[in-house]
Design an enzyme around this catalytic site. Sequence first.
Site, PDB file in Angstrom:
ATOM      1  N   LEU A  27      -5.022   9.415  -4.041  1.00 38.83           N
ATOM      2  CA  LEU A  27      -5.457   8.390  -3.083  1.00 38.83           C
ATOM      3  C   LEU A  27      -4.407   8.127  -2.023  1.00 38.83           C
ATOM      4  CD1 LEU A  27      -6.958   5.698  -5.475  1.00 38.83           C
ATOM      5  CD2 LEU A  27      -8.222   7.050  -3.804  1.00 38.83           C
ATOM      6  N   GLY A  28      -3.169   8.256  -2.401  1.00 37.22           N
ATOM      7  CA  GLY A  28      -2.122   7.946  -1.430  1.00 37.22           C
ATOM      8  C   GLY A  28      -0.777   8.040  -2.096  1.00 37.22           C
ATOM      9  N   GLY A  30       3.568   6.527  -1.734  1.00 36.58           N
ATOM     10  CA  GLY A  30       4.584   5.742  -1.057  1.00 36.58           C
ATOM     11  C   GLY A  30       5.929   6.365  -1.346  1.00 36.58           C
ATOM     12  N   PHE A  32       8.063   5.616  -3.581  1.00 37.25           N
ATOM     13  CA  PHE A  32       8.468   5.664  -4.986  1.00 37.25           C
ATOM     14  C   PHE A  32       7.370   6.151  -5.917  1.00 37.25           C
ATOM     15  CE2 PHE A  32      10.889   1.579  -3.749  1.00 37.25           C
ATOM     16  CZ  PHE A  32      11.844   2.338  -3.089  1.00 37.25           C
ATOM     17  N   SER A  33       6.204   6.428  -5.362  1.00 32.10           N
ATOM     18  CA  SER A  33       5.073   6.651  -6.265  1.00 32.10           C
ATOM     19  C   SER A  33       4.003   7.522  -5.632  1.00 32.10           C
ATOM     20  CB  SER A  33       4.448   5.296  -6.607  1.00 32.10           C
ATOM     21  OG  SER A  33       3.927   4.719  -5.421  1.00 32.10           O
ATOM     22  N   ASP A 152       6.551  -7.434   2.378  1.00 29.29           N
ATOM     23  CA  ASP A 152       6.226  -6.185   3.080  1.00 29.29           C
ATOM     24  C   ASP A 152       4.775  -6.154   3.521  1.00 29.29           C
ATOM     25  OD1 ASP A 152       6.815  -3.751   4.238  1.00 29.29           O
ATOM     26  OD2 ASP A 152       6.537  -2.593   2.402  1.00 29.29           O
TER      27      ASP A 152
HETATM   28  P1  ADP Z   1       4.250   2.173  -2.443  1.00 26.29           P
HETATM   29  O1  ADP Z   1       4.906   0.993  -3.094  1.00 26.29           O
HETATM   30  O2  ADP Z   1       4.828   3.464  -2.958  1.00 26.29           O
HETATM   31  O3  ADP Z   1       4.151   2.064  -0.951  1.00 26.29           O
HETATM   32  P2  ADP Z   1       1.472   1.358  -2.635  1.00 26.29           P
HETATM   33  O4  ADP Z   1       1.181   0.387  -3.720  1.00 26.29           O
HETATM   34  O5  ADP Z   1       1.577   0.803  -1.249  1.00 26.29           O
HETATM   35  O6  ADP Z   1       2.765   2.203  -3.021  1.00 26.29           O
HETATM   36  O7  ADP Z   1       0.394   2.514  -2.665  1.00 26.29           O
HETATM   37  C1  ADP Z   1       0.497   3.659  -1.835  1.00 26.29           C
HETATM   38  C2  ADP Z   1      -0.867   4.030  -1.269  1.00 26.29           C
HETATM   39  O8  ADP Z   1      -1.773   4.318  -2.335  1.00 26.29           O
HETATM   40  C3  ADP Z   1      -1.543   2.901  -0.498  1.00 26.29           C
HETATM   41  O9  ADP Z   1      -1.160   2.860   0.851  1.00 26.29           O
HETATM   42  C4  ADP Z   1      -3.012   3.281  -0.661  1.00 26.29           C
HETATM   43  O10 ADP Z   1      -3.367   4.329   0.228  1.00 26.29           O
HETATM   44  C5  ADP Z   1      -3.071   3.834  -2.075  1.00 26.29           C
HETATM   45  N1  ADP Z   1      -3.414   2.754  -3.025  1.00 26.29           N
HETATM   46  C6  ADP Z   1      -2.558   1.888  -3.617  1.00 26.29           C
HETATM   47  N2  ADP Z   1      -3.197   1.017  -4.426  1.00 26.29           N
HETATM   48  C7  ADP Z   1      -4.502   1.332  -4.366  1.00 26.29           C
HETATM   49  C8  ADP Z   1      -5.700   0.785  -4.969  1.00 26.29           C
HETATM   50  N3  ADP Z   1      -5.647  -0.254  -5.800  1.00 26.29           N
HETATM   51  N4  ADP Z   1      -6.889   1.369  -4.668  1.00 26.29           N
HETATM   52  C9  ADP Z   1      -6.936   2.415  -3.802  1.00 26.29           C
HETATM   53  N5  ADP Z   1      -5.864   2.968  -3.195  1.00 26.29           N
HETATM   54  C10 ADP Z   1      -4.651   2.446  -3.466  1.00 26.29           C
END
Ligand code: ADP
Length: 420
Positions: A27-28, A30, A32-33, A152
Amino acid sequence: AYRKGGYHAVRIGDQFSGGRYIAQRKLGWGQFSTVWLAYDTRTSTYVALKIQKSAQQFAQAALHEIELLQAAADGDPANTKCVVRLIDEFKHTGPNGQHLCMVLEFLGDSLLRLIRYNRYKGMELNKVREICKCILTGLDYLHRELGMIHSDLKPENILLCSSIDPAKDPIRSKLTPILEKPEGNQNGAATMNVIEKKLKRRARRAVAKISGRRVSIVGLSETPTKTKRNLDGIDMRCKVVDFGNACWYDNKFAEEIQTRQYRAPEVILQSGYAFSVDMWSFACTAFELATGDMLFAPKDGNGYGEDEDHLALMMELLGKMPRKIAIGGARSKDYFDRHGDLKRIRRLKYWPLDRLLTDKYKIPQEEAREFADFLCPILDFAPEKRPTAQQCLQHPWLNLRTQDNEDHIEGQMSKLQIKN
Ligand code: ADP
Ligand code: MG
């Protein structure tokens, strides 16, 4: 980054937590993940699986994130407060080490994708209003009820709620979640690739079905690009996500917080911060939704850095920073002289928000004035003067009658008049 201490490589069909969750599609990601769409075999629903990098510092950060997400979930049993819900968490051991995993409710596209989808042209103010109400509901909950600062907030970290509940949707019966991993590795890499590709296609189709191609934008990452770019009739509910940088108001651990463009002046100057830093980022986000442009996009230049440019941009929009505030931070001396003037950027061109909205973005004067009335107090240089999320929720702008409807009615009227 898929190495020791780094990301966990996931293949479609991989199982987690003793087989309860099955990876469907990325899905995406960041810093760290990586975040995966996963099928929860226990509840027969889709969830988002956030898999943290394994190194110690990332694990530590994930534990902190889990603590905050858990507190947010505990305080909101009905799940109505516009904050992403933590469903479960567990550890997963892979070749790169042990990864903390968070299971989150599955949400739709980020507001950043929505802005891009709109080709950076900005959205109708009525839609912006709906989104603002959700974000403010989330912030009010975090600030007033939990004592938490998000730190953030930005379009990327606000996700739309998928307007179809996969569990209740009739087309869900057609779903074919991927419940098993491709058989063994003996077939060799080439065959594995074919199987992976097939599975990916299946996953994409499955996702398209739950997201529902009928719903053009909320259609998660599988948004069909050829449909009309039109958000009519779409319910603009959204939730705040990414608590990787969030903290308790009385237990902060970082001086430098927030993503550059959404960073509050007191963070740049290091004069201490509170809940009101989120309000600043909120105002930047609301502007960006309405115009498609970032409110502040600082760049370094000849003889000055990004920070000083950022402060200059703020003052061009909001007027001169009061001297006391300008010289009051630990880093003030880097940017301001003792009169409270910027050291390296001397000539500022004042362009106030309401005029920017009309002149550059062609928003009708009355609407621009109302929107600026809503945003300007939130962009006060004095953090303690900014309205709280709770106060913003009371602002008349959020409950204004839709100008577009009026335009539409006027349009109809003039057509009628022509006919007559
Ligand atoms: P990081 O802390 O690494 O930035 P995020 O929590 O922002 O991680 O998640 C990274 C990406 O993953 C988000 O920008 C989004 O695209 C996707 N994502 C995160 N949480 C969800 C969710 N609950 N449902 C769908 N997509 C998600
Ligand atoms: Mg993020």
